[in-house]
Design a protein around this motif. Structure first.
Motif, PDB file in Angstrom:
ATOM      1  N   LEU A  81      11.818 -33.310 121.196  1.00 12.61           N
ATOM      2  CA  LEU A  81      12.752 -33.144 120.086  1.00 12.61           C
ATOM      3  C   LEU A  81      13.862 -32.180 120.508  1.00 12.61           C
ATOM      4  N   VAL A  82      15.070 -32.458 120.084  1.00 16.96           N
ATOM      5  CA  VAL A  82      16.181 -31.547 120.374  1.00 16.96           C
ATOM      6  C   VAL A  82      16.883 -31.228 119.054  1.00 16.96           C
ATOM      7  N   THR A  83      17.116 -29.942 118.836  1.00 14.98           N
ATOM      8  CA  THR A  83      17.830 -29.517 117.632  1.00 14.98           C
ATOM      9  C   THR A  83      19.247 -29.086 118.032  1.00 14.98           C
ATOM     10  N   SER A  84      20.046 -28.721 117.044  1.00 11.40           N
ATOM     11  CA  SER A  84      21.414 -28.299 117.365  1.00 11.40           C
ATOM     12  C   SER A  84      21.400 -27.091 118.301  1.00 11.40           C
ATOM     13  N   SER A  89      24.996 -23.494 122.914  1.00 13.32           N
ATOM     14  CA  SER A  89      24.982 -22.181 122.266  1.00 13.32           C
ATOM     15  C   SER A  89      26.433 -21.721 122.085  1.00 13.32           C
ATOM     16  N   CYS A  90      26.635 -20.578 121.436  1.00 17.00           N
ATOM     17  CA  CYS A  90      27.999 -20.081 121.215  1.00 17.00           C
ATOM     18  C   CYS A  90      28.718 -19.875 122.549  1.00 17.00           C
ATOM     19  N   ASP A  91      27.944 -19.452 123.562  1.00 17.14           N
ATOM     20  CA  ASP A  91      28.556 -19.197 124.877  1.00 17.14           C
ATOM     21  C   ASP A  91      28.794 -20.487 125.646  1.00 17.14           C
ATOM     22  N   SER A  92      28.040 -21.504 125.320  1.00 15.61           N
ATOM     23  CA  SER A  92      28.124 -22.737 126.093  1.00 15.61           C
ATOM     24  C   SER A  92      27.970 -23.926 125.140  1.00 15.61           C
ATOM     25  N   ARG A  98      31.836 -28.558 120.626  1.00 16.66           N
ATOM     26  CA  ARG A  98      33.188 -28.072 120.940  1.00 16.66           C
ATOM     27  C   ARG A  98      34.227 -28.874 120.170  1.00 16.66           C
ATOM     28  N   GLU A  99      34.081 -30.211 120.182  1.00 17.24           N
ATOM     29  CA  GLU A  99      35.077 -31.037 119.474  1.00 17.24           C
ATOM     30  C   GLU A  99      35.062 -30.740 117.981  1.00 17.24           C
ATOM     31  N   MET A 100      33.868 -30.555 117.405  1.00 14.34           N
ATOM     32  CA  MET A 100      33.789 -30.230 115.972  1.00 14.34           C
ATOM     33  C   MET A 100      34.506 -28.904 115.696  1.00 14.34           C
ATOM     34  N   ALA A 101      34.355 -27.938 116.602  1.00 14.53           N
ATOM     35  CA  ALA A 101      34.964 -26.621 116.379  1.00 14.53           C
ATOM     36  C   ALA A 101      36.480 -26.693 116.523  1.00 14.53           C
TER      37      ALA A 101
END
Ligand SMILES: Cc1cc2nc3c(=O)[nH]c(=O)nc-3n(C[C@H](O)[C@H](O)[C@H](O)COP(=O)(O)OP(=O)(O)OC[C@H]3O[C@@H](n4cnc5c(N)ncnc54)[C@H](O)[C@@H]3O)c2cc1C
Ligand code: FES
Ligand code: FES
Length: 465
Positions: A81-84, A89-92, A98-101
């Motif tokens: 399972l993979v979560t957000s 992470s904020c650093d990577s 990135r596109e959403m931000a």
């Protein structure tokens, strides 16, 4: 008895201190992985979306987004399972994050981890060309508005060389493991073969069978249902068969709607028309065809389509298999011919297909809504006359049913506007529709007649000659 173990964001994690009904969402959040949110707890908002490694069609493994609020955590034993948090992470930041931000796809951020997981599943879809926005059909955003989110999706490229989640798709998915979680008198079992599953059901005839839990999960979360004994059947290999032969299509009851859609590759136009209208991509990734028929619901979307396809069900128990025409399967409101100890093993329908087919779903919303009325049509028109008609109806009686009077009003008659108008009047009288919060009885009747007129308008004689 070993605890279930799930690989979460690459780390094998024992599932301890949970009840048999604990959802994946609650378990993740209790472990501090609070990216996934609870917006509705009933599969409607997608704030809880996470990625699960499942068998793929074009690559051995595929990342599939599901609603963590509906899936019991025990059902993910042995899975990945993979979560957000596992995406980046904020650093990577992950490319999706990135596109959403940078495109303003997030304001309050409540929905964002769910959007990011659904978007990542589409990002990693093997052979993806353009971004299919339907991948986000199960995610709601209350404050940003969807244009910046669409901009983020449209800006995505392809995964870079060395991307770990892309690389994971080229090796096999985790094998199904036998699960037994027993807590406070409640038990969750996940057998790995049909004989074992049928044995458990024979010993526990009152057991609650679950597959994708998109229906049962709502009962657990919203109505507080607690089943003392649950048997999960979604990964039984015998329920995952698929064949498209010369004279028959066989679809395992444990296949999800998304898997079936992909396996059929549009070869059954009636079903190809139904899939996009069935819930959201997130729900279709969990919902099985066996679960849709197992509910016995009069408003499920597959029964009208499958009735028009003249489908039968293979029911299995320790006594052996029996084949039941779908038209005989429903016996009353949410009751069926299925006996305790029996499982739906497969759905099958004959080939060749009728050339004139359609699936009409009348609902309040165009996508992601439950039917007020659903109609499946399959007609053979030869030399201008209807020689065979099968029409399946949902939402107009206590059970899905065949529109027998309408079929009789069409067969042997010319496929003309006059025939169709007369048959549409008959069709408006089919079933015993009720008034409820979705639609009035008179509206449902009117929609039935209208549906046949619409079929004719789209398939006039000159077009199908
Ligand atoms: C937000 C949302 C939207 C939805 N939209 C739609 C929609 O548009 N159209 C629609 O038709 N439905 C819709 N549903 C309902 C649900 O998704 C479907 O009925 C789905 O097909 C259920 O499949 P499942 O595998 O999740 O079933 P589960 O929830 O796991 O099980 C449902 C029932 O089926 C029984 N069952 C499961 N598998 C078998 C089997 N192999 N043999 C015997 N019994 C079995 C179980 O015992 C249980 O009683 C929606 C649900 C949600 C939460
Ligand atoms: S919390 Fe809304 S879909 Fe799961
Ligand atoms: S960013 Fe606030 S709900 Fe979507």
């Amino acid at each position: 008895m070993e605890s279930p173990t799930i690989t979460v964001n690459g780390e094998a994690t024992a599932v301890t201190d949970v009840a048999a009904h604990t959802t994946t969402l609650d378990w993740l959040r209790s472990r501090g992985l609070t990216g996934a949110k609870e917006g509705c707890a009933e599969g409607e908002c997608g704030a809880c979306s996470v990625l699960v490694a499942r068998p793929g069609a074009d690559t051995p493994t595929e990342w599939v987004a599901v609603n963590a609020c509906l899936v019991p955590v025990a059902a993910l034993d042995g899975q990945e399972l993979v979560t957000s948090e596992g995406l980046g992470s904020c650093d990577s930041l992950h490319p999706v994050q990135r596109e959403m931000a940078v495109r303003g796809g997030s304001q309050c951020g409540f929905c964002t981890p769910g959007f990011v997981c659904s978007m990542a599943a589409e990002y990693y879809r093997p052979g993806r060309d353009d971004f299919d926005l339907h991948a986000l059909s199960g995610n709601l955003c209350r404050c940003t508005g969807y244009r910046p989110i669409k901009d983020a999706a449209d800006a995505l490229g392809t995964p870079a060389d060395g991307d770990a989640l892309a690389a994971r798709t080229s090796s096999p998915p985790p094998a199904a493991v036998a699960t037994r979680l027993s807590v406070d008198g409640a038990e969750f079992r996940r057998p790995t073969d049909l004989t074992e599953a049928l044995g458990l059901l024979a010993e526990n005839p009152e057991a609650q069978v679950v597959a994708g839990c998109t229906d049962f999960g709502v009962e657990v979360n919203i109505r507080g249902v607690r089943a003392p004994y649950v048997v999960a059947v979604d990964r039984l290999p015998e329920l995952r068969e698929f064949s498209f032969g010369d004279d028959e299509v066989v679809i395992g009851a444990g296949l999800t709607l998304s898997e079936i859609e992909r396996m059929l590759e549009g070869r059954v136009p009636l079903l190809a028309e139904m899939f996009p209208q069935f819930a959201s991509r997130l729900i279709r990734n969990g919902a099985t065809i066996g679960g849709n028929l197992g509910t016995g619901s009069p408003i499920g979307d597959t029964p009208p389509a499958l009735l028009a396809l003249d489908a039968s069900l293979v029911l299995s128990s320790l006594r052996g298999d029996r084949v039941v025409p779908l038209a005989d399967y429903f016996t009353g409101y949410r009751t069926t011919l299925k006996e305790p100890g029996e499982l739906i093993r497969a759905v099958r329908f004959p080939l060749p297909l009728s050339p004139v087919t359609a699936f009409h779903k009348i609902a309040k919303r165009r996508f992601d809504d439950i039917s007020s009325v659903a109609v499946g049509f399959a007609l053979d028109v030869v030399d201008g006359s209807v020689i065979r008609a099968r029409i399946g109806l949902g939402g107009v009686a206590a059970t899905p049913l065949r529109a027998s009077a309408t079929e009789a009003a069409l067969v042997g008659r010319p496929w003309t506007e006059q025939t169709v108008r007369e048959a549409a009047a008959v069709m408006a009288g089919e079933g015993t529709p009720m008034d409820d919060h979705r639609a009035s009885a008179s509206y449902r009747s009117a929609m039935l007649g209208q549906s046949l007129l619409r079929l004719h308008a789209a398939n006039r004689q000159e077009a199908i000659a």
